[in-house]
Write a protein that holds these residues in place. Structure first.
Motif, short mmCIF file in Angstrom:
data_model
loop_
_atom_site.label_atom_id
_atom_site.label_comp_id
_atom_site.label_asym_id
_atom_site.label_seq_id
_atom_site.Cartn_x
_atom_site.Cartn_y
_atom_site.Cartn_z
N TYR A 162 -6.52 0.76 2.41
CA TYR A 162 -5.39 1.59 1.98
C TYR A 162 -5.26 2.81 2.90
O TYR A 162 -4.17 3.13 3.37
CB TYR A 162 -5.59 2.08 0.54
N ILE A 208 -3.56 13.14 0.33
CA ILE A 208 -4.13 11.82 0.60
C ILE A 208 -5.55 11.73 0.07
O ILE A 208 -5.96 10.71 -0.51
CB ILE A 208 -4.09 11.52 2.12
N THR A 237 0.83 -1.21 0.00
CA THR A 237 0.00 0.00 0.00
C THR A 237 0.86 1.26 0.00
O THR A 237 0.64 2.18 -0.80
CB THR A 237 -0.91 0.03 1.24
N LEU A 238 1.84 1.31 0.87
CA LEU A 238 2.64 2.52 1.05
C LEU A 238 3.58 2.78 -0.10
O LEU A 238 3.82 3.93 -0.47
CB LEU A 238 3.40 2.46 2.38
N ILE A 261 -2.17 3.92 5.44
CA ILE A 261 -1.52 5.23 5.33
C ILE A 261 -1.59 5.96 6.68
O ILE A 261 -0.62 6.60 7.10
CB ILE A 261 -2.18 6.06 4.20
N PHE A 265 1.53 4.39 -2.76
CA PHE A 265 1.23 5.75 -2.37
C PHE A 265 2.44 6.66 -2.54
O PHE A 265 2.31 7.79 -3.06
CB PHE A 265 0.76 5.78 -0.91
#
Length: 326
Positions: free
Chosen positions: A101, A56, A31-32, A105, A35
């Protein structure tokens, strides 16, 4: 390595030191990294202190629009994984996935703000969680469960094994990963319990099985020992630990043969639903399932249909019991 990549790497080391499960670690990292790639590509951001809540929110908007598997962390991985060949390629990402997600975050930036003090302001402090519409977990009828279990060919090693696993999951509420890591010495036939060691939250616990399961497990052990010297209770034909995905596939195929959609976690769900419907209490269910609190258990399994509530009421009607006491 720029600042945000360094902080991500440091975060993963921190998570590893907390002995989190591989699944959780993989979820965080995947996920990160996506991102971080988005921040760099769209806003040229490579420092954690430059990330704002607006970035975000823009990412959440982007997730809703881009579709599944259209973005990867490394472009060269497309040549290996071929995401365009997937049936769900470019399909809409579910709100549940997006909520996961956002949760990951948030964990990252809370760590940067509260643990490491790397950022002066926390961009996720007032960030809204995507609202997930709760789907009622389907309760399979006893007839449906019997039809699925009946699809396993018990004359073969793997068919017999999968049949016993399926029934044990329904009887104990274990997670499939917990079940497949069991060794025979963890099974206590005297107290009809299994000492579950390989748990999701690293907290050992006991689950319990019925007289029916006790007989089935004894028969299975005698059979297994004739054909395998594996240390596992439910090994592969080669004696290695059975992979979760292989069992998931076998159960899914068994269900498809009788037009019933089923997966291992659904057996855990059905165990919990039937446990409460048959008069069990939330506290003992919480202990058996290995949840951190009764509230977690109730949140996961509180979705009963009107018909199920009506049946449970008939078992516990005050007037019925009052009349029986005369």
């Amino acid at each position: 390595m720029n600042d945000i990549e360094f902080q991500l790497d440091n975060f993963m080391l921190y998570c590893s030191s907390k002995n989190l499960s591989r699944k959780t670690l993989s979820s965080y990292e995947q996920t990160l990294k996506l991102f971080v790639a988005y921040l760099n590509r769209e806003f040229q951001i490579d420092e954690v202190k430059k990330v704002q809540s607006g970035h975000i929110r823009q990412y959440v908007k982007y997730l809703r629009e881009r579709g599944k598997y259209t973005v990867v962390n490394k472009e060269e991985s497309k040549l290996i994984n071929r995401p365009e060949n997937r049936k769900d390629f470019k399909k809409e990402i579910s709100t549940t996935t997006i909520a996961n997600y956002v949760r990951n975050i948030k964990v990252f930036f809370n760590y940067l703000y509260e643990v490491e003090r790397e950022i002066p302001k926390n961009p996720v402090e007032k960030l809204e969680n995507p609202k997930v519409e709760r789907k009622m977990k389907k309760t399979l009828t006893p007839d449906e469960l019997k039809r699925v279990f009946g699809q396993f060919e018990t004359s073969t090693f793997h068919g017999y094994r999968n049949h016993v696993i399926s029934r044990l999951l329904l009887d104990t509420g274990m997670r499939i990963g917990e079940c497949l890591s069991i060794l025979p010495e963890q099974v206590d036939f005297q107290h009809k319990s299994i000492h579950v060691i390989n748990t999701k939250n690293k907290q050992e616990r006991f689950v319990y099985f019925s007289y029916k399961s006790a007989n089935e497990l004894k028969q299975w052990l005698r059979y297994k020992d004739r054909y395998s010297s594996s240390p596992f209770l439910f090994p592969t034909t080669k004696g290695t630990q059975l992979d979760v995905r292989n069992f998931e596939r076998a159960l899914r195929v068994a269900g498809e043969r009788v037009n019933i959609h089923i997966h291992p976690h659904q057996l855990r769900n059905n165990f919990a639903k039937y446990y409460i419907l048959n008069g069990g209490d939330w506290f003992s269910l919480c202990r058996i399932l290995g949840h951190s609190s009764v509230e977690v258990t109730q949140k996961a399994y509180l979705d009963f249909s009107d018909e199920e509530i009506a049946r449970k009421y008939q078992k516990h009607s005050p007037l019925t019991f009052m009349d029986e006491m005369k």
